[in-house]
Design a protein around this motif. Structure first.
Motif, short mmCIF file in Angstrom:
data_model
loop_
_atom_site.label_atom_id
_atom_site.label_comp_id
_atom_site.label_asym_id
_atom_site.label_seq_id
_atom_site.Cartn_x
_atom_site.Cartn_y
_atom_site.Cartn_z
N TYR A 224 -2.77 2.84 11.21
CA TYR A 224 -3.35 2.84 9.86
C TYR A 224 -4.44 1.78 9.75
CZ TYR A 224 -3.52 2.81 4.73
OH TYR A 224 -3.93 2.87 3.42
N ASP B 199 0.86 -1.18 0.00
CA ASP B 199 0.00 0.00 0.00
C ASP B 199 0.90 1.24 0.00
OD1 ASP B 199 -1.74 2.07 0.49
OD2 ASP B 199 -2.89 1.02 2.01
N LEU C 196 0.42 3.58 3.02
CA LEU C 196 0.96 3.05 4.27
C LEU C 196 2.48 3.11 4.27
CD1 LEU C 196 0.87 1.59 6.96
CD2 LEU C 196 0.57 -0.56 5.71
N THR D 125 -7.16 7.21 2.14
CA THR D 125 -6.96 5.75 2.06
C THR D 125 -7.69 5.22 0.84
OG1 THR D 125 -8.86 5.41 3.54
CG2 THR D 125 -6.68 5.44 4.55
N LEU E 181 -8.36 2.34 8.79
CA LEU E 181 -9.13 1.58 7.79
C LEU E 181 -10.36 0.95 8.42
CD1 LEU E 181 -6.39 -0.27 5.68
CD2 LEU E 181 -7.56 1.87 5.17
#
Length: 473
Positions: free
Chosen positions: A142, A31, A34, A225, A146
């Motif tokens: 993180y 990601d 991230l 995100t 999410l």
């Protein structure tokens, strides 16, 4: 009837949206958001910079420990009598210049430098632990972000379902086929969702603020995100032998314990070497004016006459500390093995739990909710059964989110190599209360802030209806 059909269509669409993977990068692809957050934290975290400067300071001690003692320069005068200066007149009157240099017994300087170097290596291992912890903190924060956003998305689908349920109950009540209590219950459940949304939105903000703090950024800086928590790849489950070898090779605490043991052994060797005498070399010139100058050269040796009280005791002290360091290293190694196998056992269980959700629980809860909707359309069951079916479906969806989050936390903990007990501080596996994860979904307990989540996946709701005791949204 139209409202019931709309409710059925919305449920089917929601189920499909919940189970189909997100488009774009595959689940196991890194990601970029991230990875950027992790890099920012490793680069800008003040605590990490502070630890790095501590290593620099320890490195500066190494050459100091192995340096020679400073020489001494002396200026003196020797004179015959007190009436006048006799330099140049009397042979025993002179002005002296003396330089003295101490020398350690061979091997002492090297051992002292080794002791200091091993201390600096331990400080560097502490920085390695902090880097692992910083990365794990970012990944957990993180993940929590999410989870909060996925819970908000599930809440939005919940609100739409309850709105359709309310319309269906209102339509049946208008024609005399339904009870007023059905309509009131649907309205009550929809009102509860507003409270849950406030809690989840607050949780989302705090997760963003935590991530910004970890990377030393303004707390209000937005963090976008693109991933959903349900689309994250399951952490790998390595063989026990491979995981143990990796943990023993990479755990900073074990490296520190090994370095401490090596340092203790060097201290024992140094203490034994300290029993040997040091030397002093002195050279001087005596100026006597018009007379010829004199010179002097001397060698001095320390006499360890009190070694029974000093040097021998120092050897015994260092040897005892070395034995303690050896036991400490064994204790840390045992703890590394224990924590590794604990995480592997929990990881295997969590993987099976998520698999069970994906293959059975999600499908069964959707089938049950769809079946109750179909029976309600034909008038064979009351509206309360529809609500219970929806509650079970929604609770299962929330439980699935929590189960996936729990699995990911275990993967993060395995990567962090923490020696904290699973579920403890820094262990990265405790989920804690989930705001908005309780009330408003049937008979679940309304808390306004959420229901506590135990380790593992929440139990599926009983098919007979009532409350689904999910730990999630």
């Amino acid at each position: 009837m139209k409202c019931s059909l709309a409710l059925l269509a919305l449920l089917s669409a929601s189920a499909a949206s919940a189970q189909e993977p997100a488009r774009g990068a595959p689940p196991d692809a890194p990601d970029p958001i991230l990875e950027g957050l992790v890099q920012d934290a490793l680069t800008h975290r003040p605590e990490l910079a502070q630890s790095s400067t501590a290593v620099e300071a320890e490195r500066e001690r190494v050459p100091q420990a192995g340096a020679m003692p400073d020489p001494m320069f002396q200026v003196g005068i020797q004179n015959d009598g007190f009436k006048e200066i006799q330099i140049g007149k009397m042979e025993t009157s002179y002005l002296s210049f003396m330089l003295t240099q101490p020398f350690f017994f061979p091997g002492k300087r090297g051992l002292r430098g080794e002791v200091a170097r091993l201390g600096a290596d331990q400080a560097e291992a502490a920085v390695a632990r902090m880097r692992l912890s910083v990365e794990a903190e970012v990944r957990r924060a993180y993940l929590d972000l999410l989870l909060a956003r996925d819970q908000l998305a599930l809440l939005a689908r919940t609100e739409a379902l309850w709105l359709q349920s309310e319309k269906a109950a209102r339509a049946r009540y208008a024609v005399g086929e339904g009870a007023q209590s059905d309509l009131l219950r649907a309205q009550l459940e929809r009102m509860r969702l507003r409270q849950q949304r406030l809690a989840l939105e607050a949780q989302e903000r705090t997760r963003v603020q935590e991530l910004n703090r970890l990377r030393h950024r303004p707390l209000a800086e937005p963090i976008p995100t693109v991933r959903r928590i349900r689309d994250l790849a399951d952490p790998a489950l390595p063989p026990v032998a491979e995981a143990l070898a990796d943990a023993e090779a990479r755990t900073p605490e074990l490296a520190q314990a090994q370095l401490a043991q090596a340092q203790a052994e060097k201290r024992v060797a140094l203490a034994r070497r300290e029993k040997l005498p040091d030397f002093t070399v002195s050279a001087g010139v005596m100026a006597r004016g018009e007379l010829d100058p004199m010179w002097q050269l001397s060698l001095g040796v320390t006499l360890p006459v009190w070694s029974g009280q000093k040097q021998n005791r120092a050897v015994a002290e260092s040897a005892a500390r070395a034995r303690g360091s050896a036991h400490g290293e064994m204790a840390v190694r045992d703890l590394v093995r224990l924590r590794t196998e604990e995480r592997l056992a929990l990881l295997a269980s969590a993987r099976e739990t998520v698999k069970l959700y994906r293959q059975e629980l999600l499908v069964q809860s959707e089938a049950m909710a769809t079946s109750t909707l179909g029976q309600y359309q034909t008038g064979r069951i009351p509206f309360a059964s529809v609500l219970d079916g929806l509650n079970t479906w929604l609770a299962t969806q929330g439980g699935f989110l929590d189960a996936v989050a729990q699995l990911q936390r275990l993967g993060i903990a395995q990567r962090e190599l923490s020696l904290e007990a699973p579920g403890g501080a820094g262990g990265g596996m405790a989920t804690g209360p989930v705001p908005g994860a309780g009330g408003g979904m049937g008979g679940q307990k309304a808390m306004g802030g959420g229901a506590s989540v135990s380790q593992g996946a929440p139990a599926p709701a009983e098919e007979s209806g009532g409350a689904a005791t999910s730990g999630g949204m």
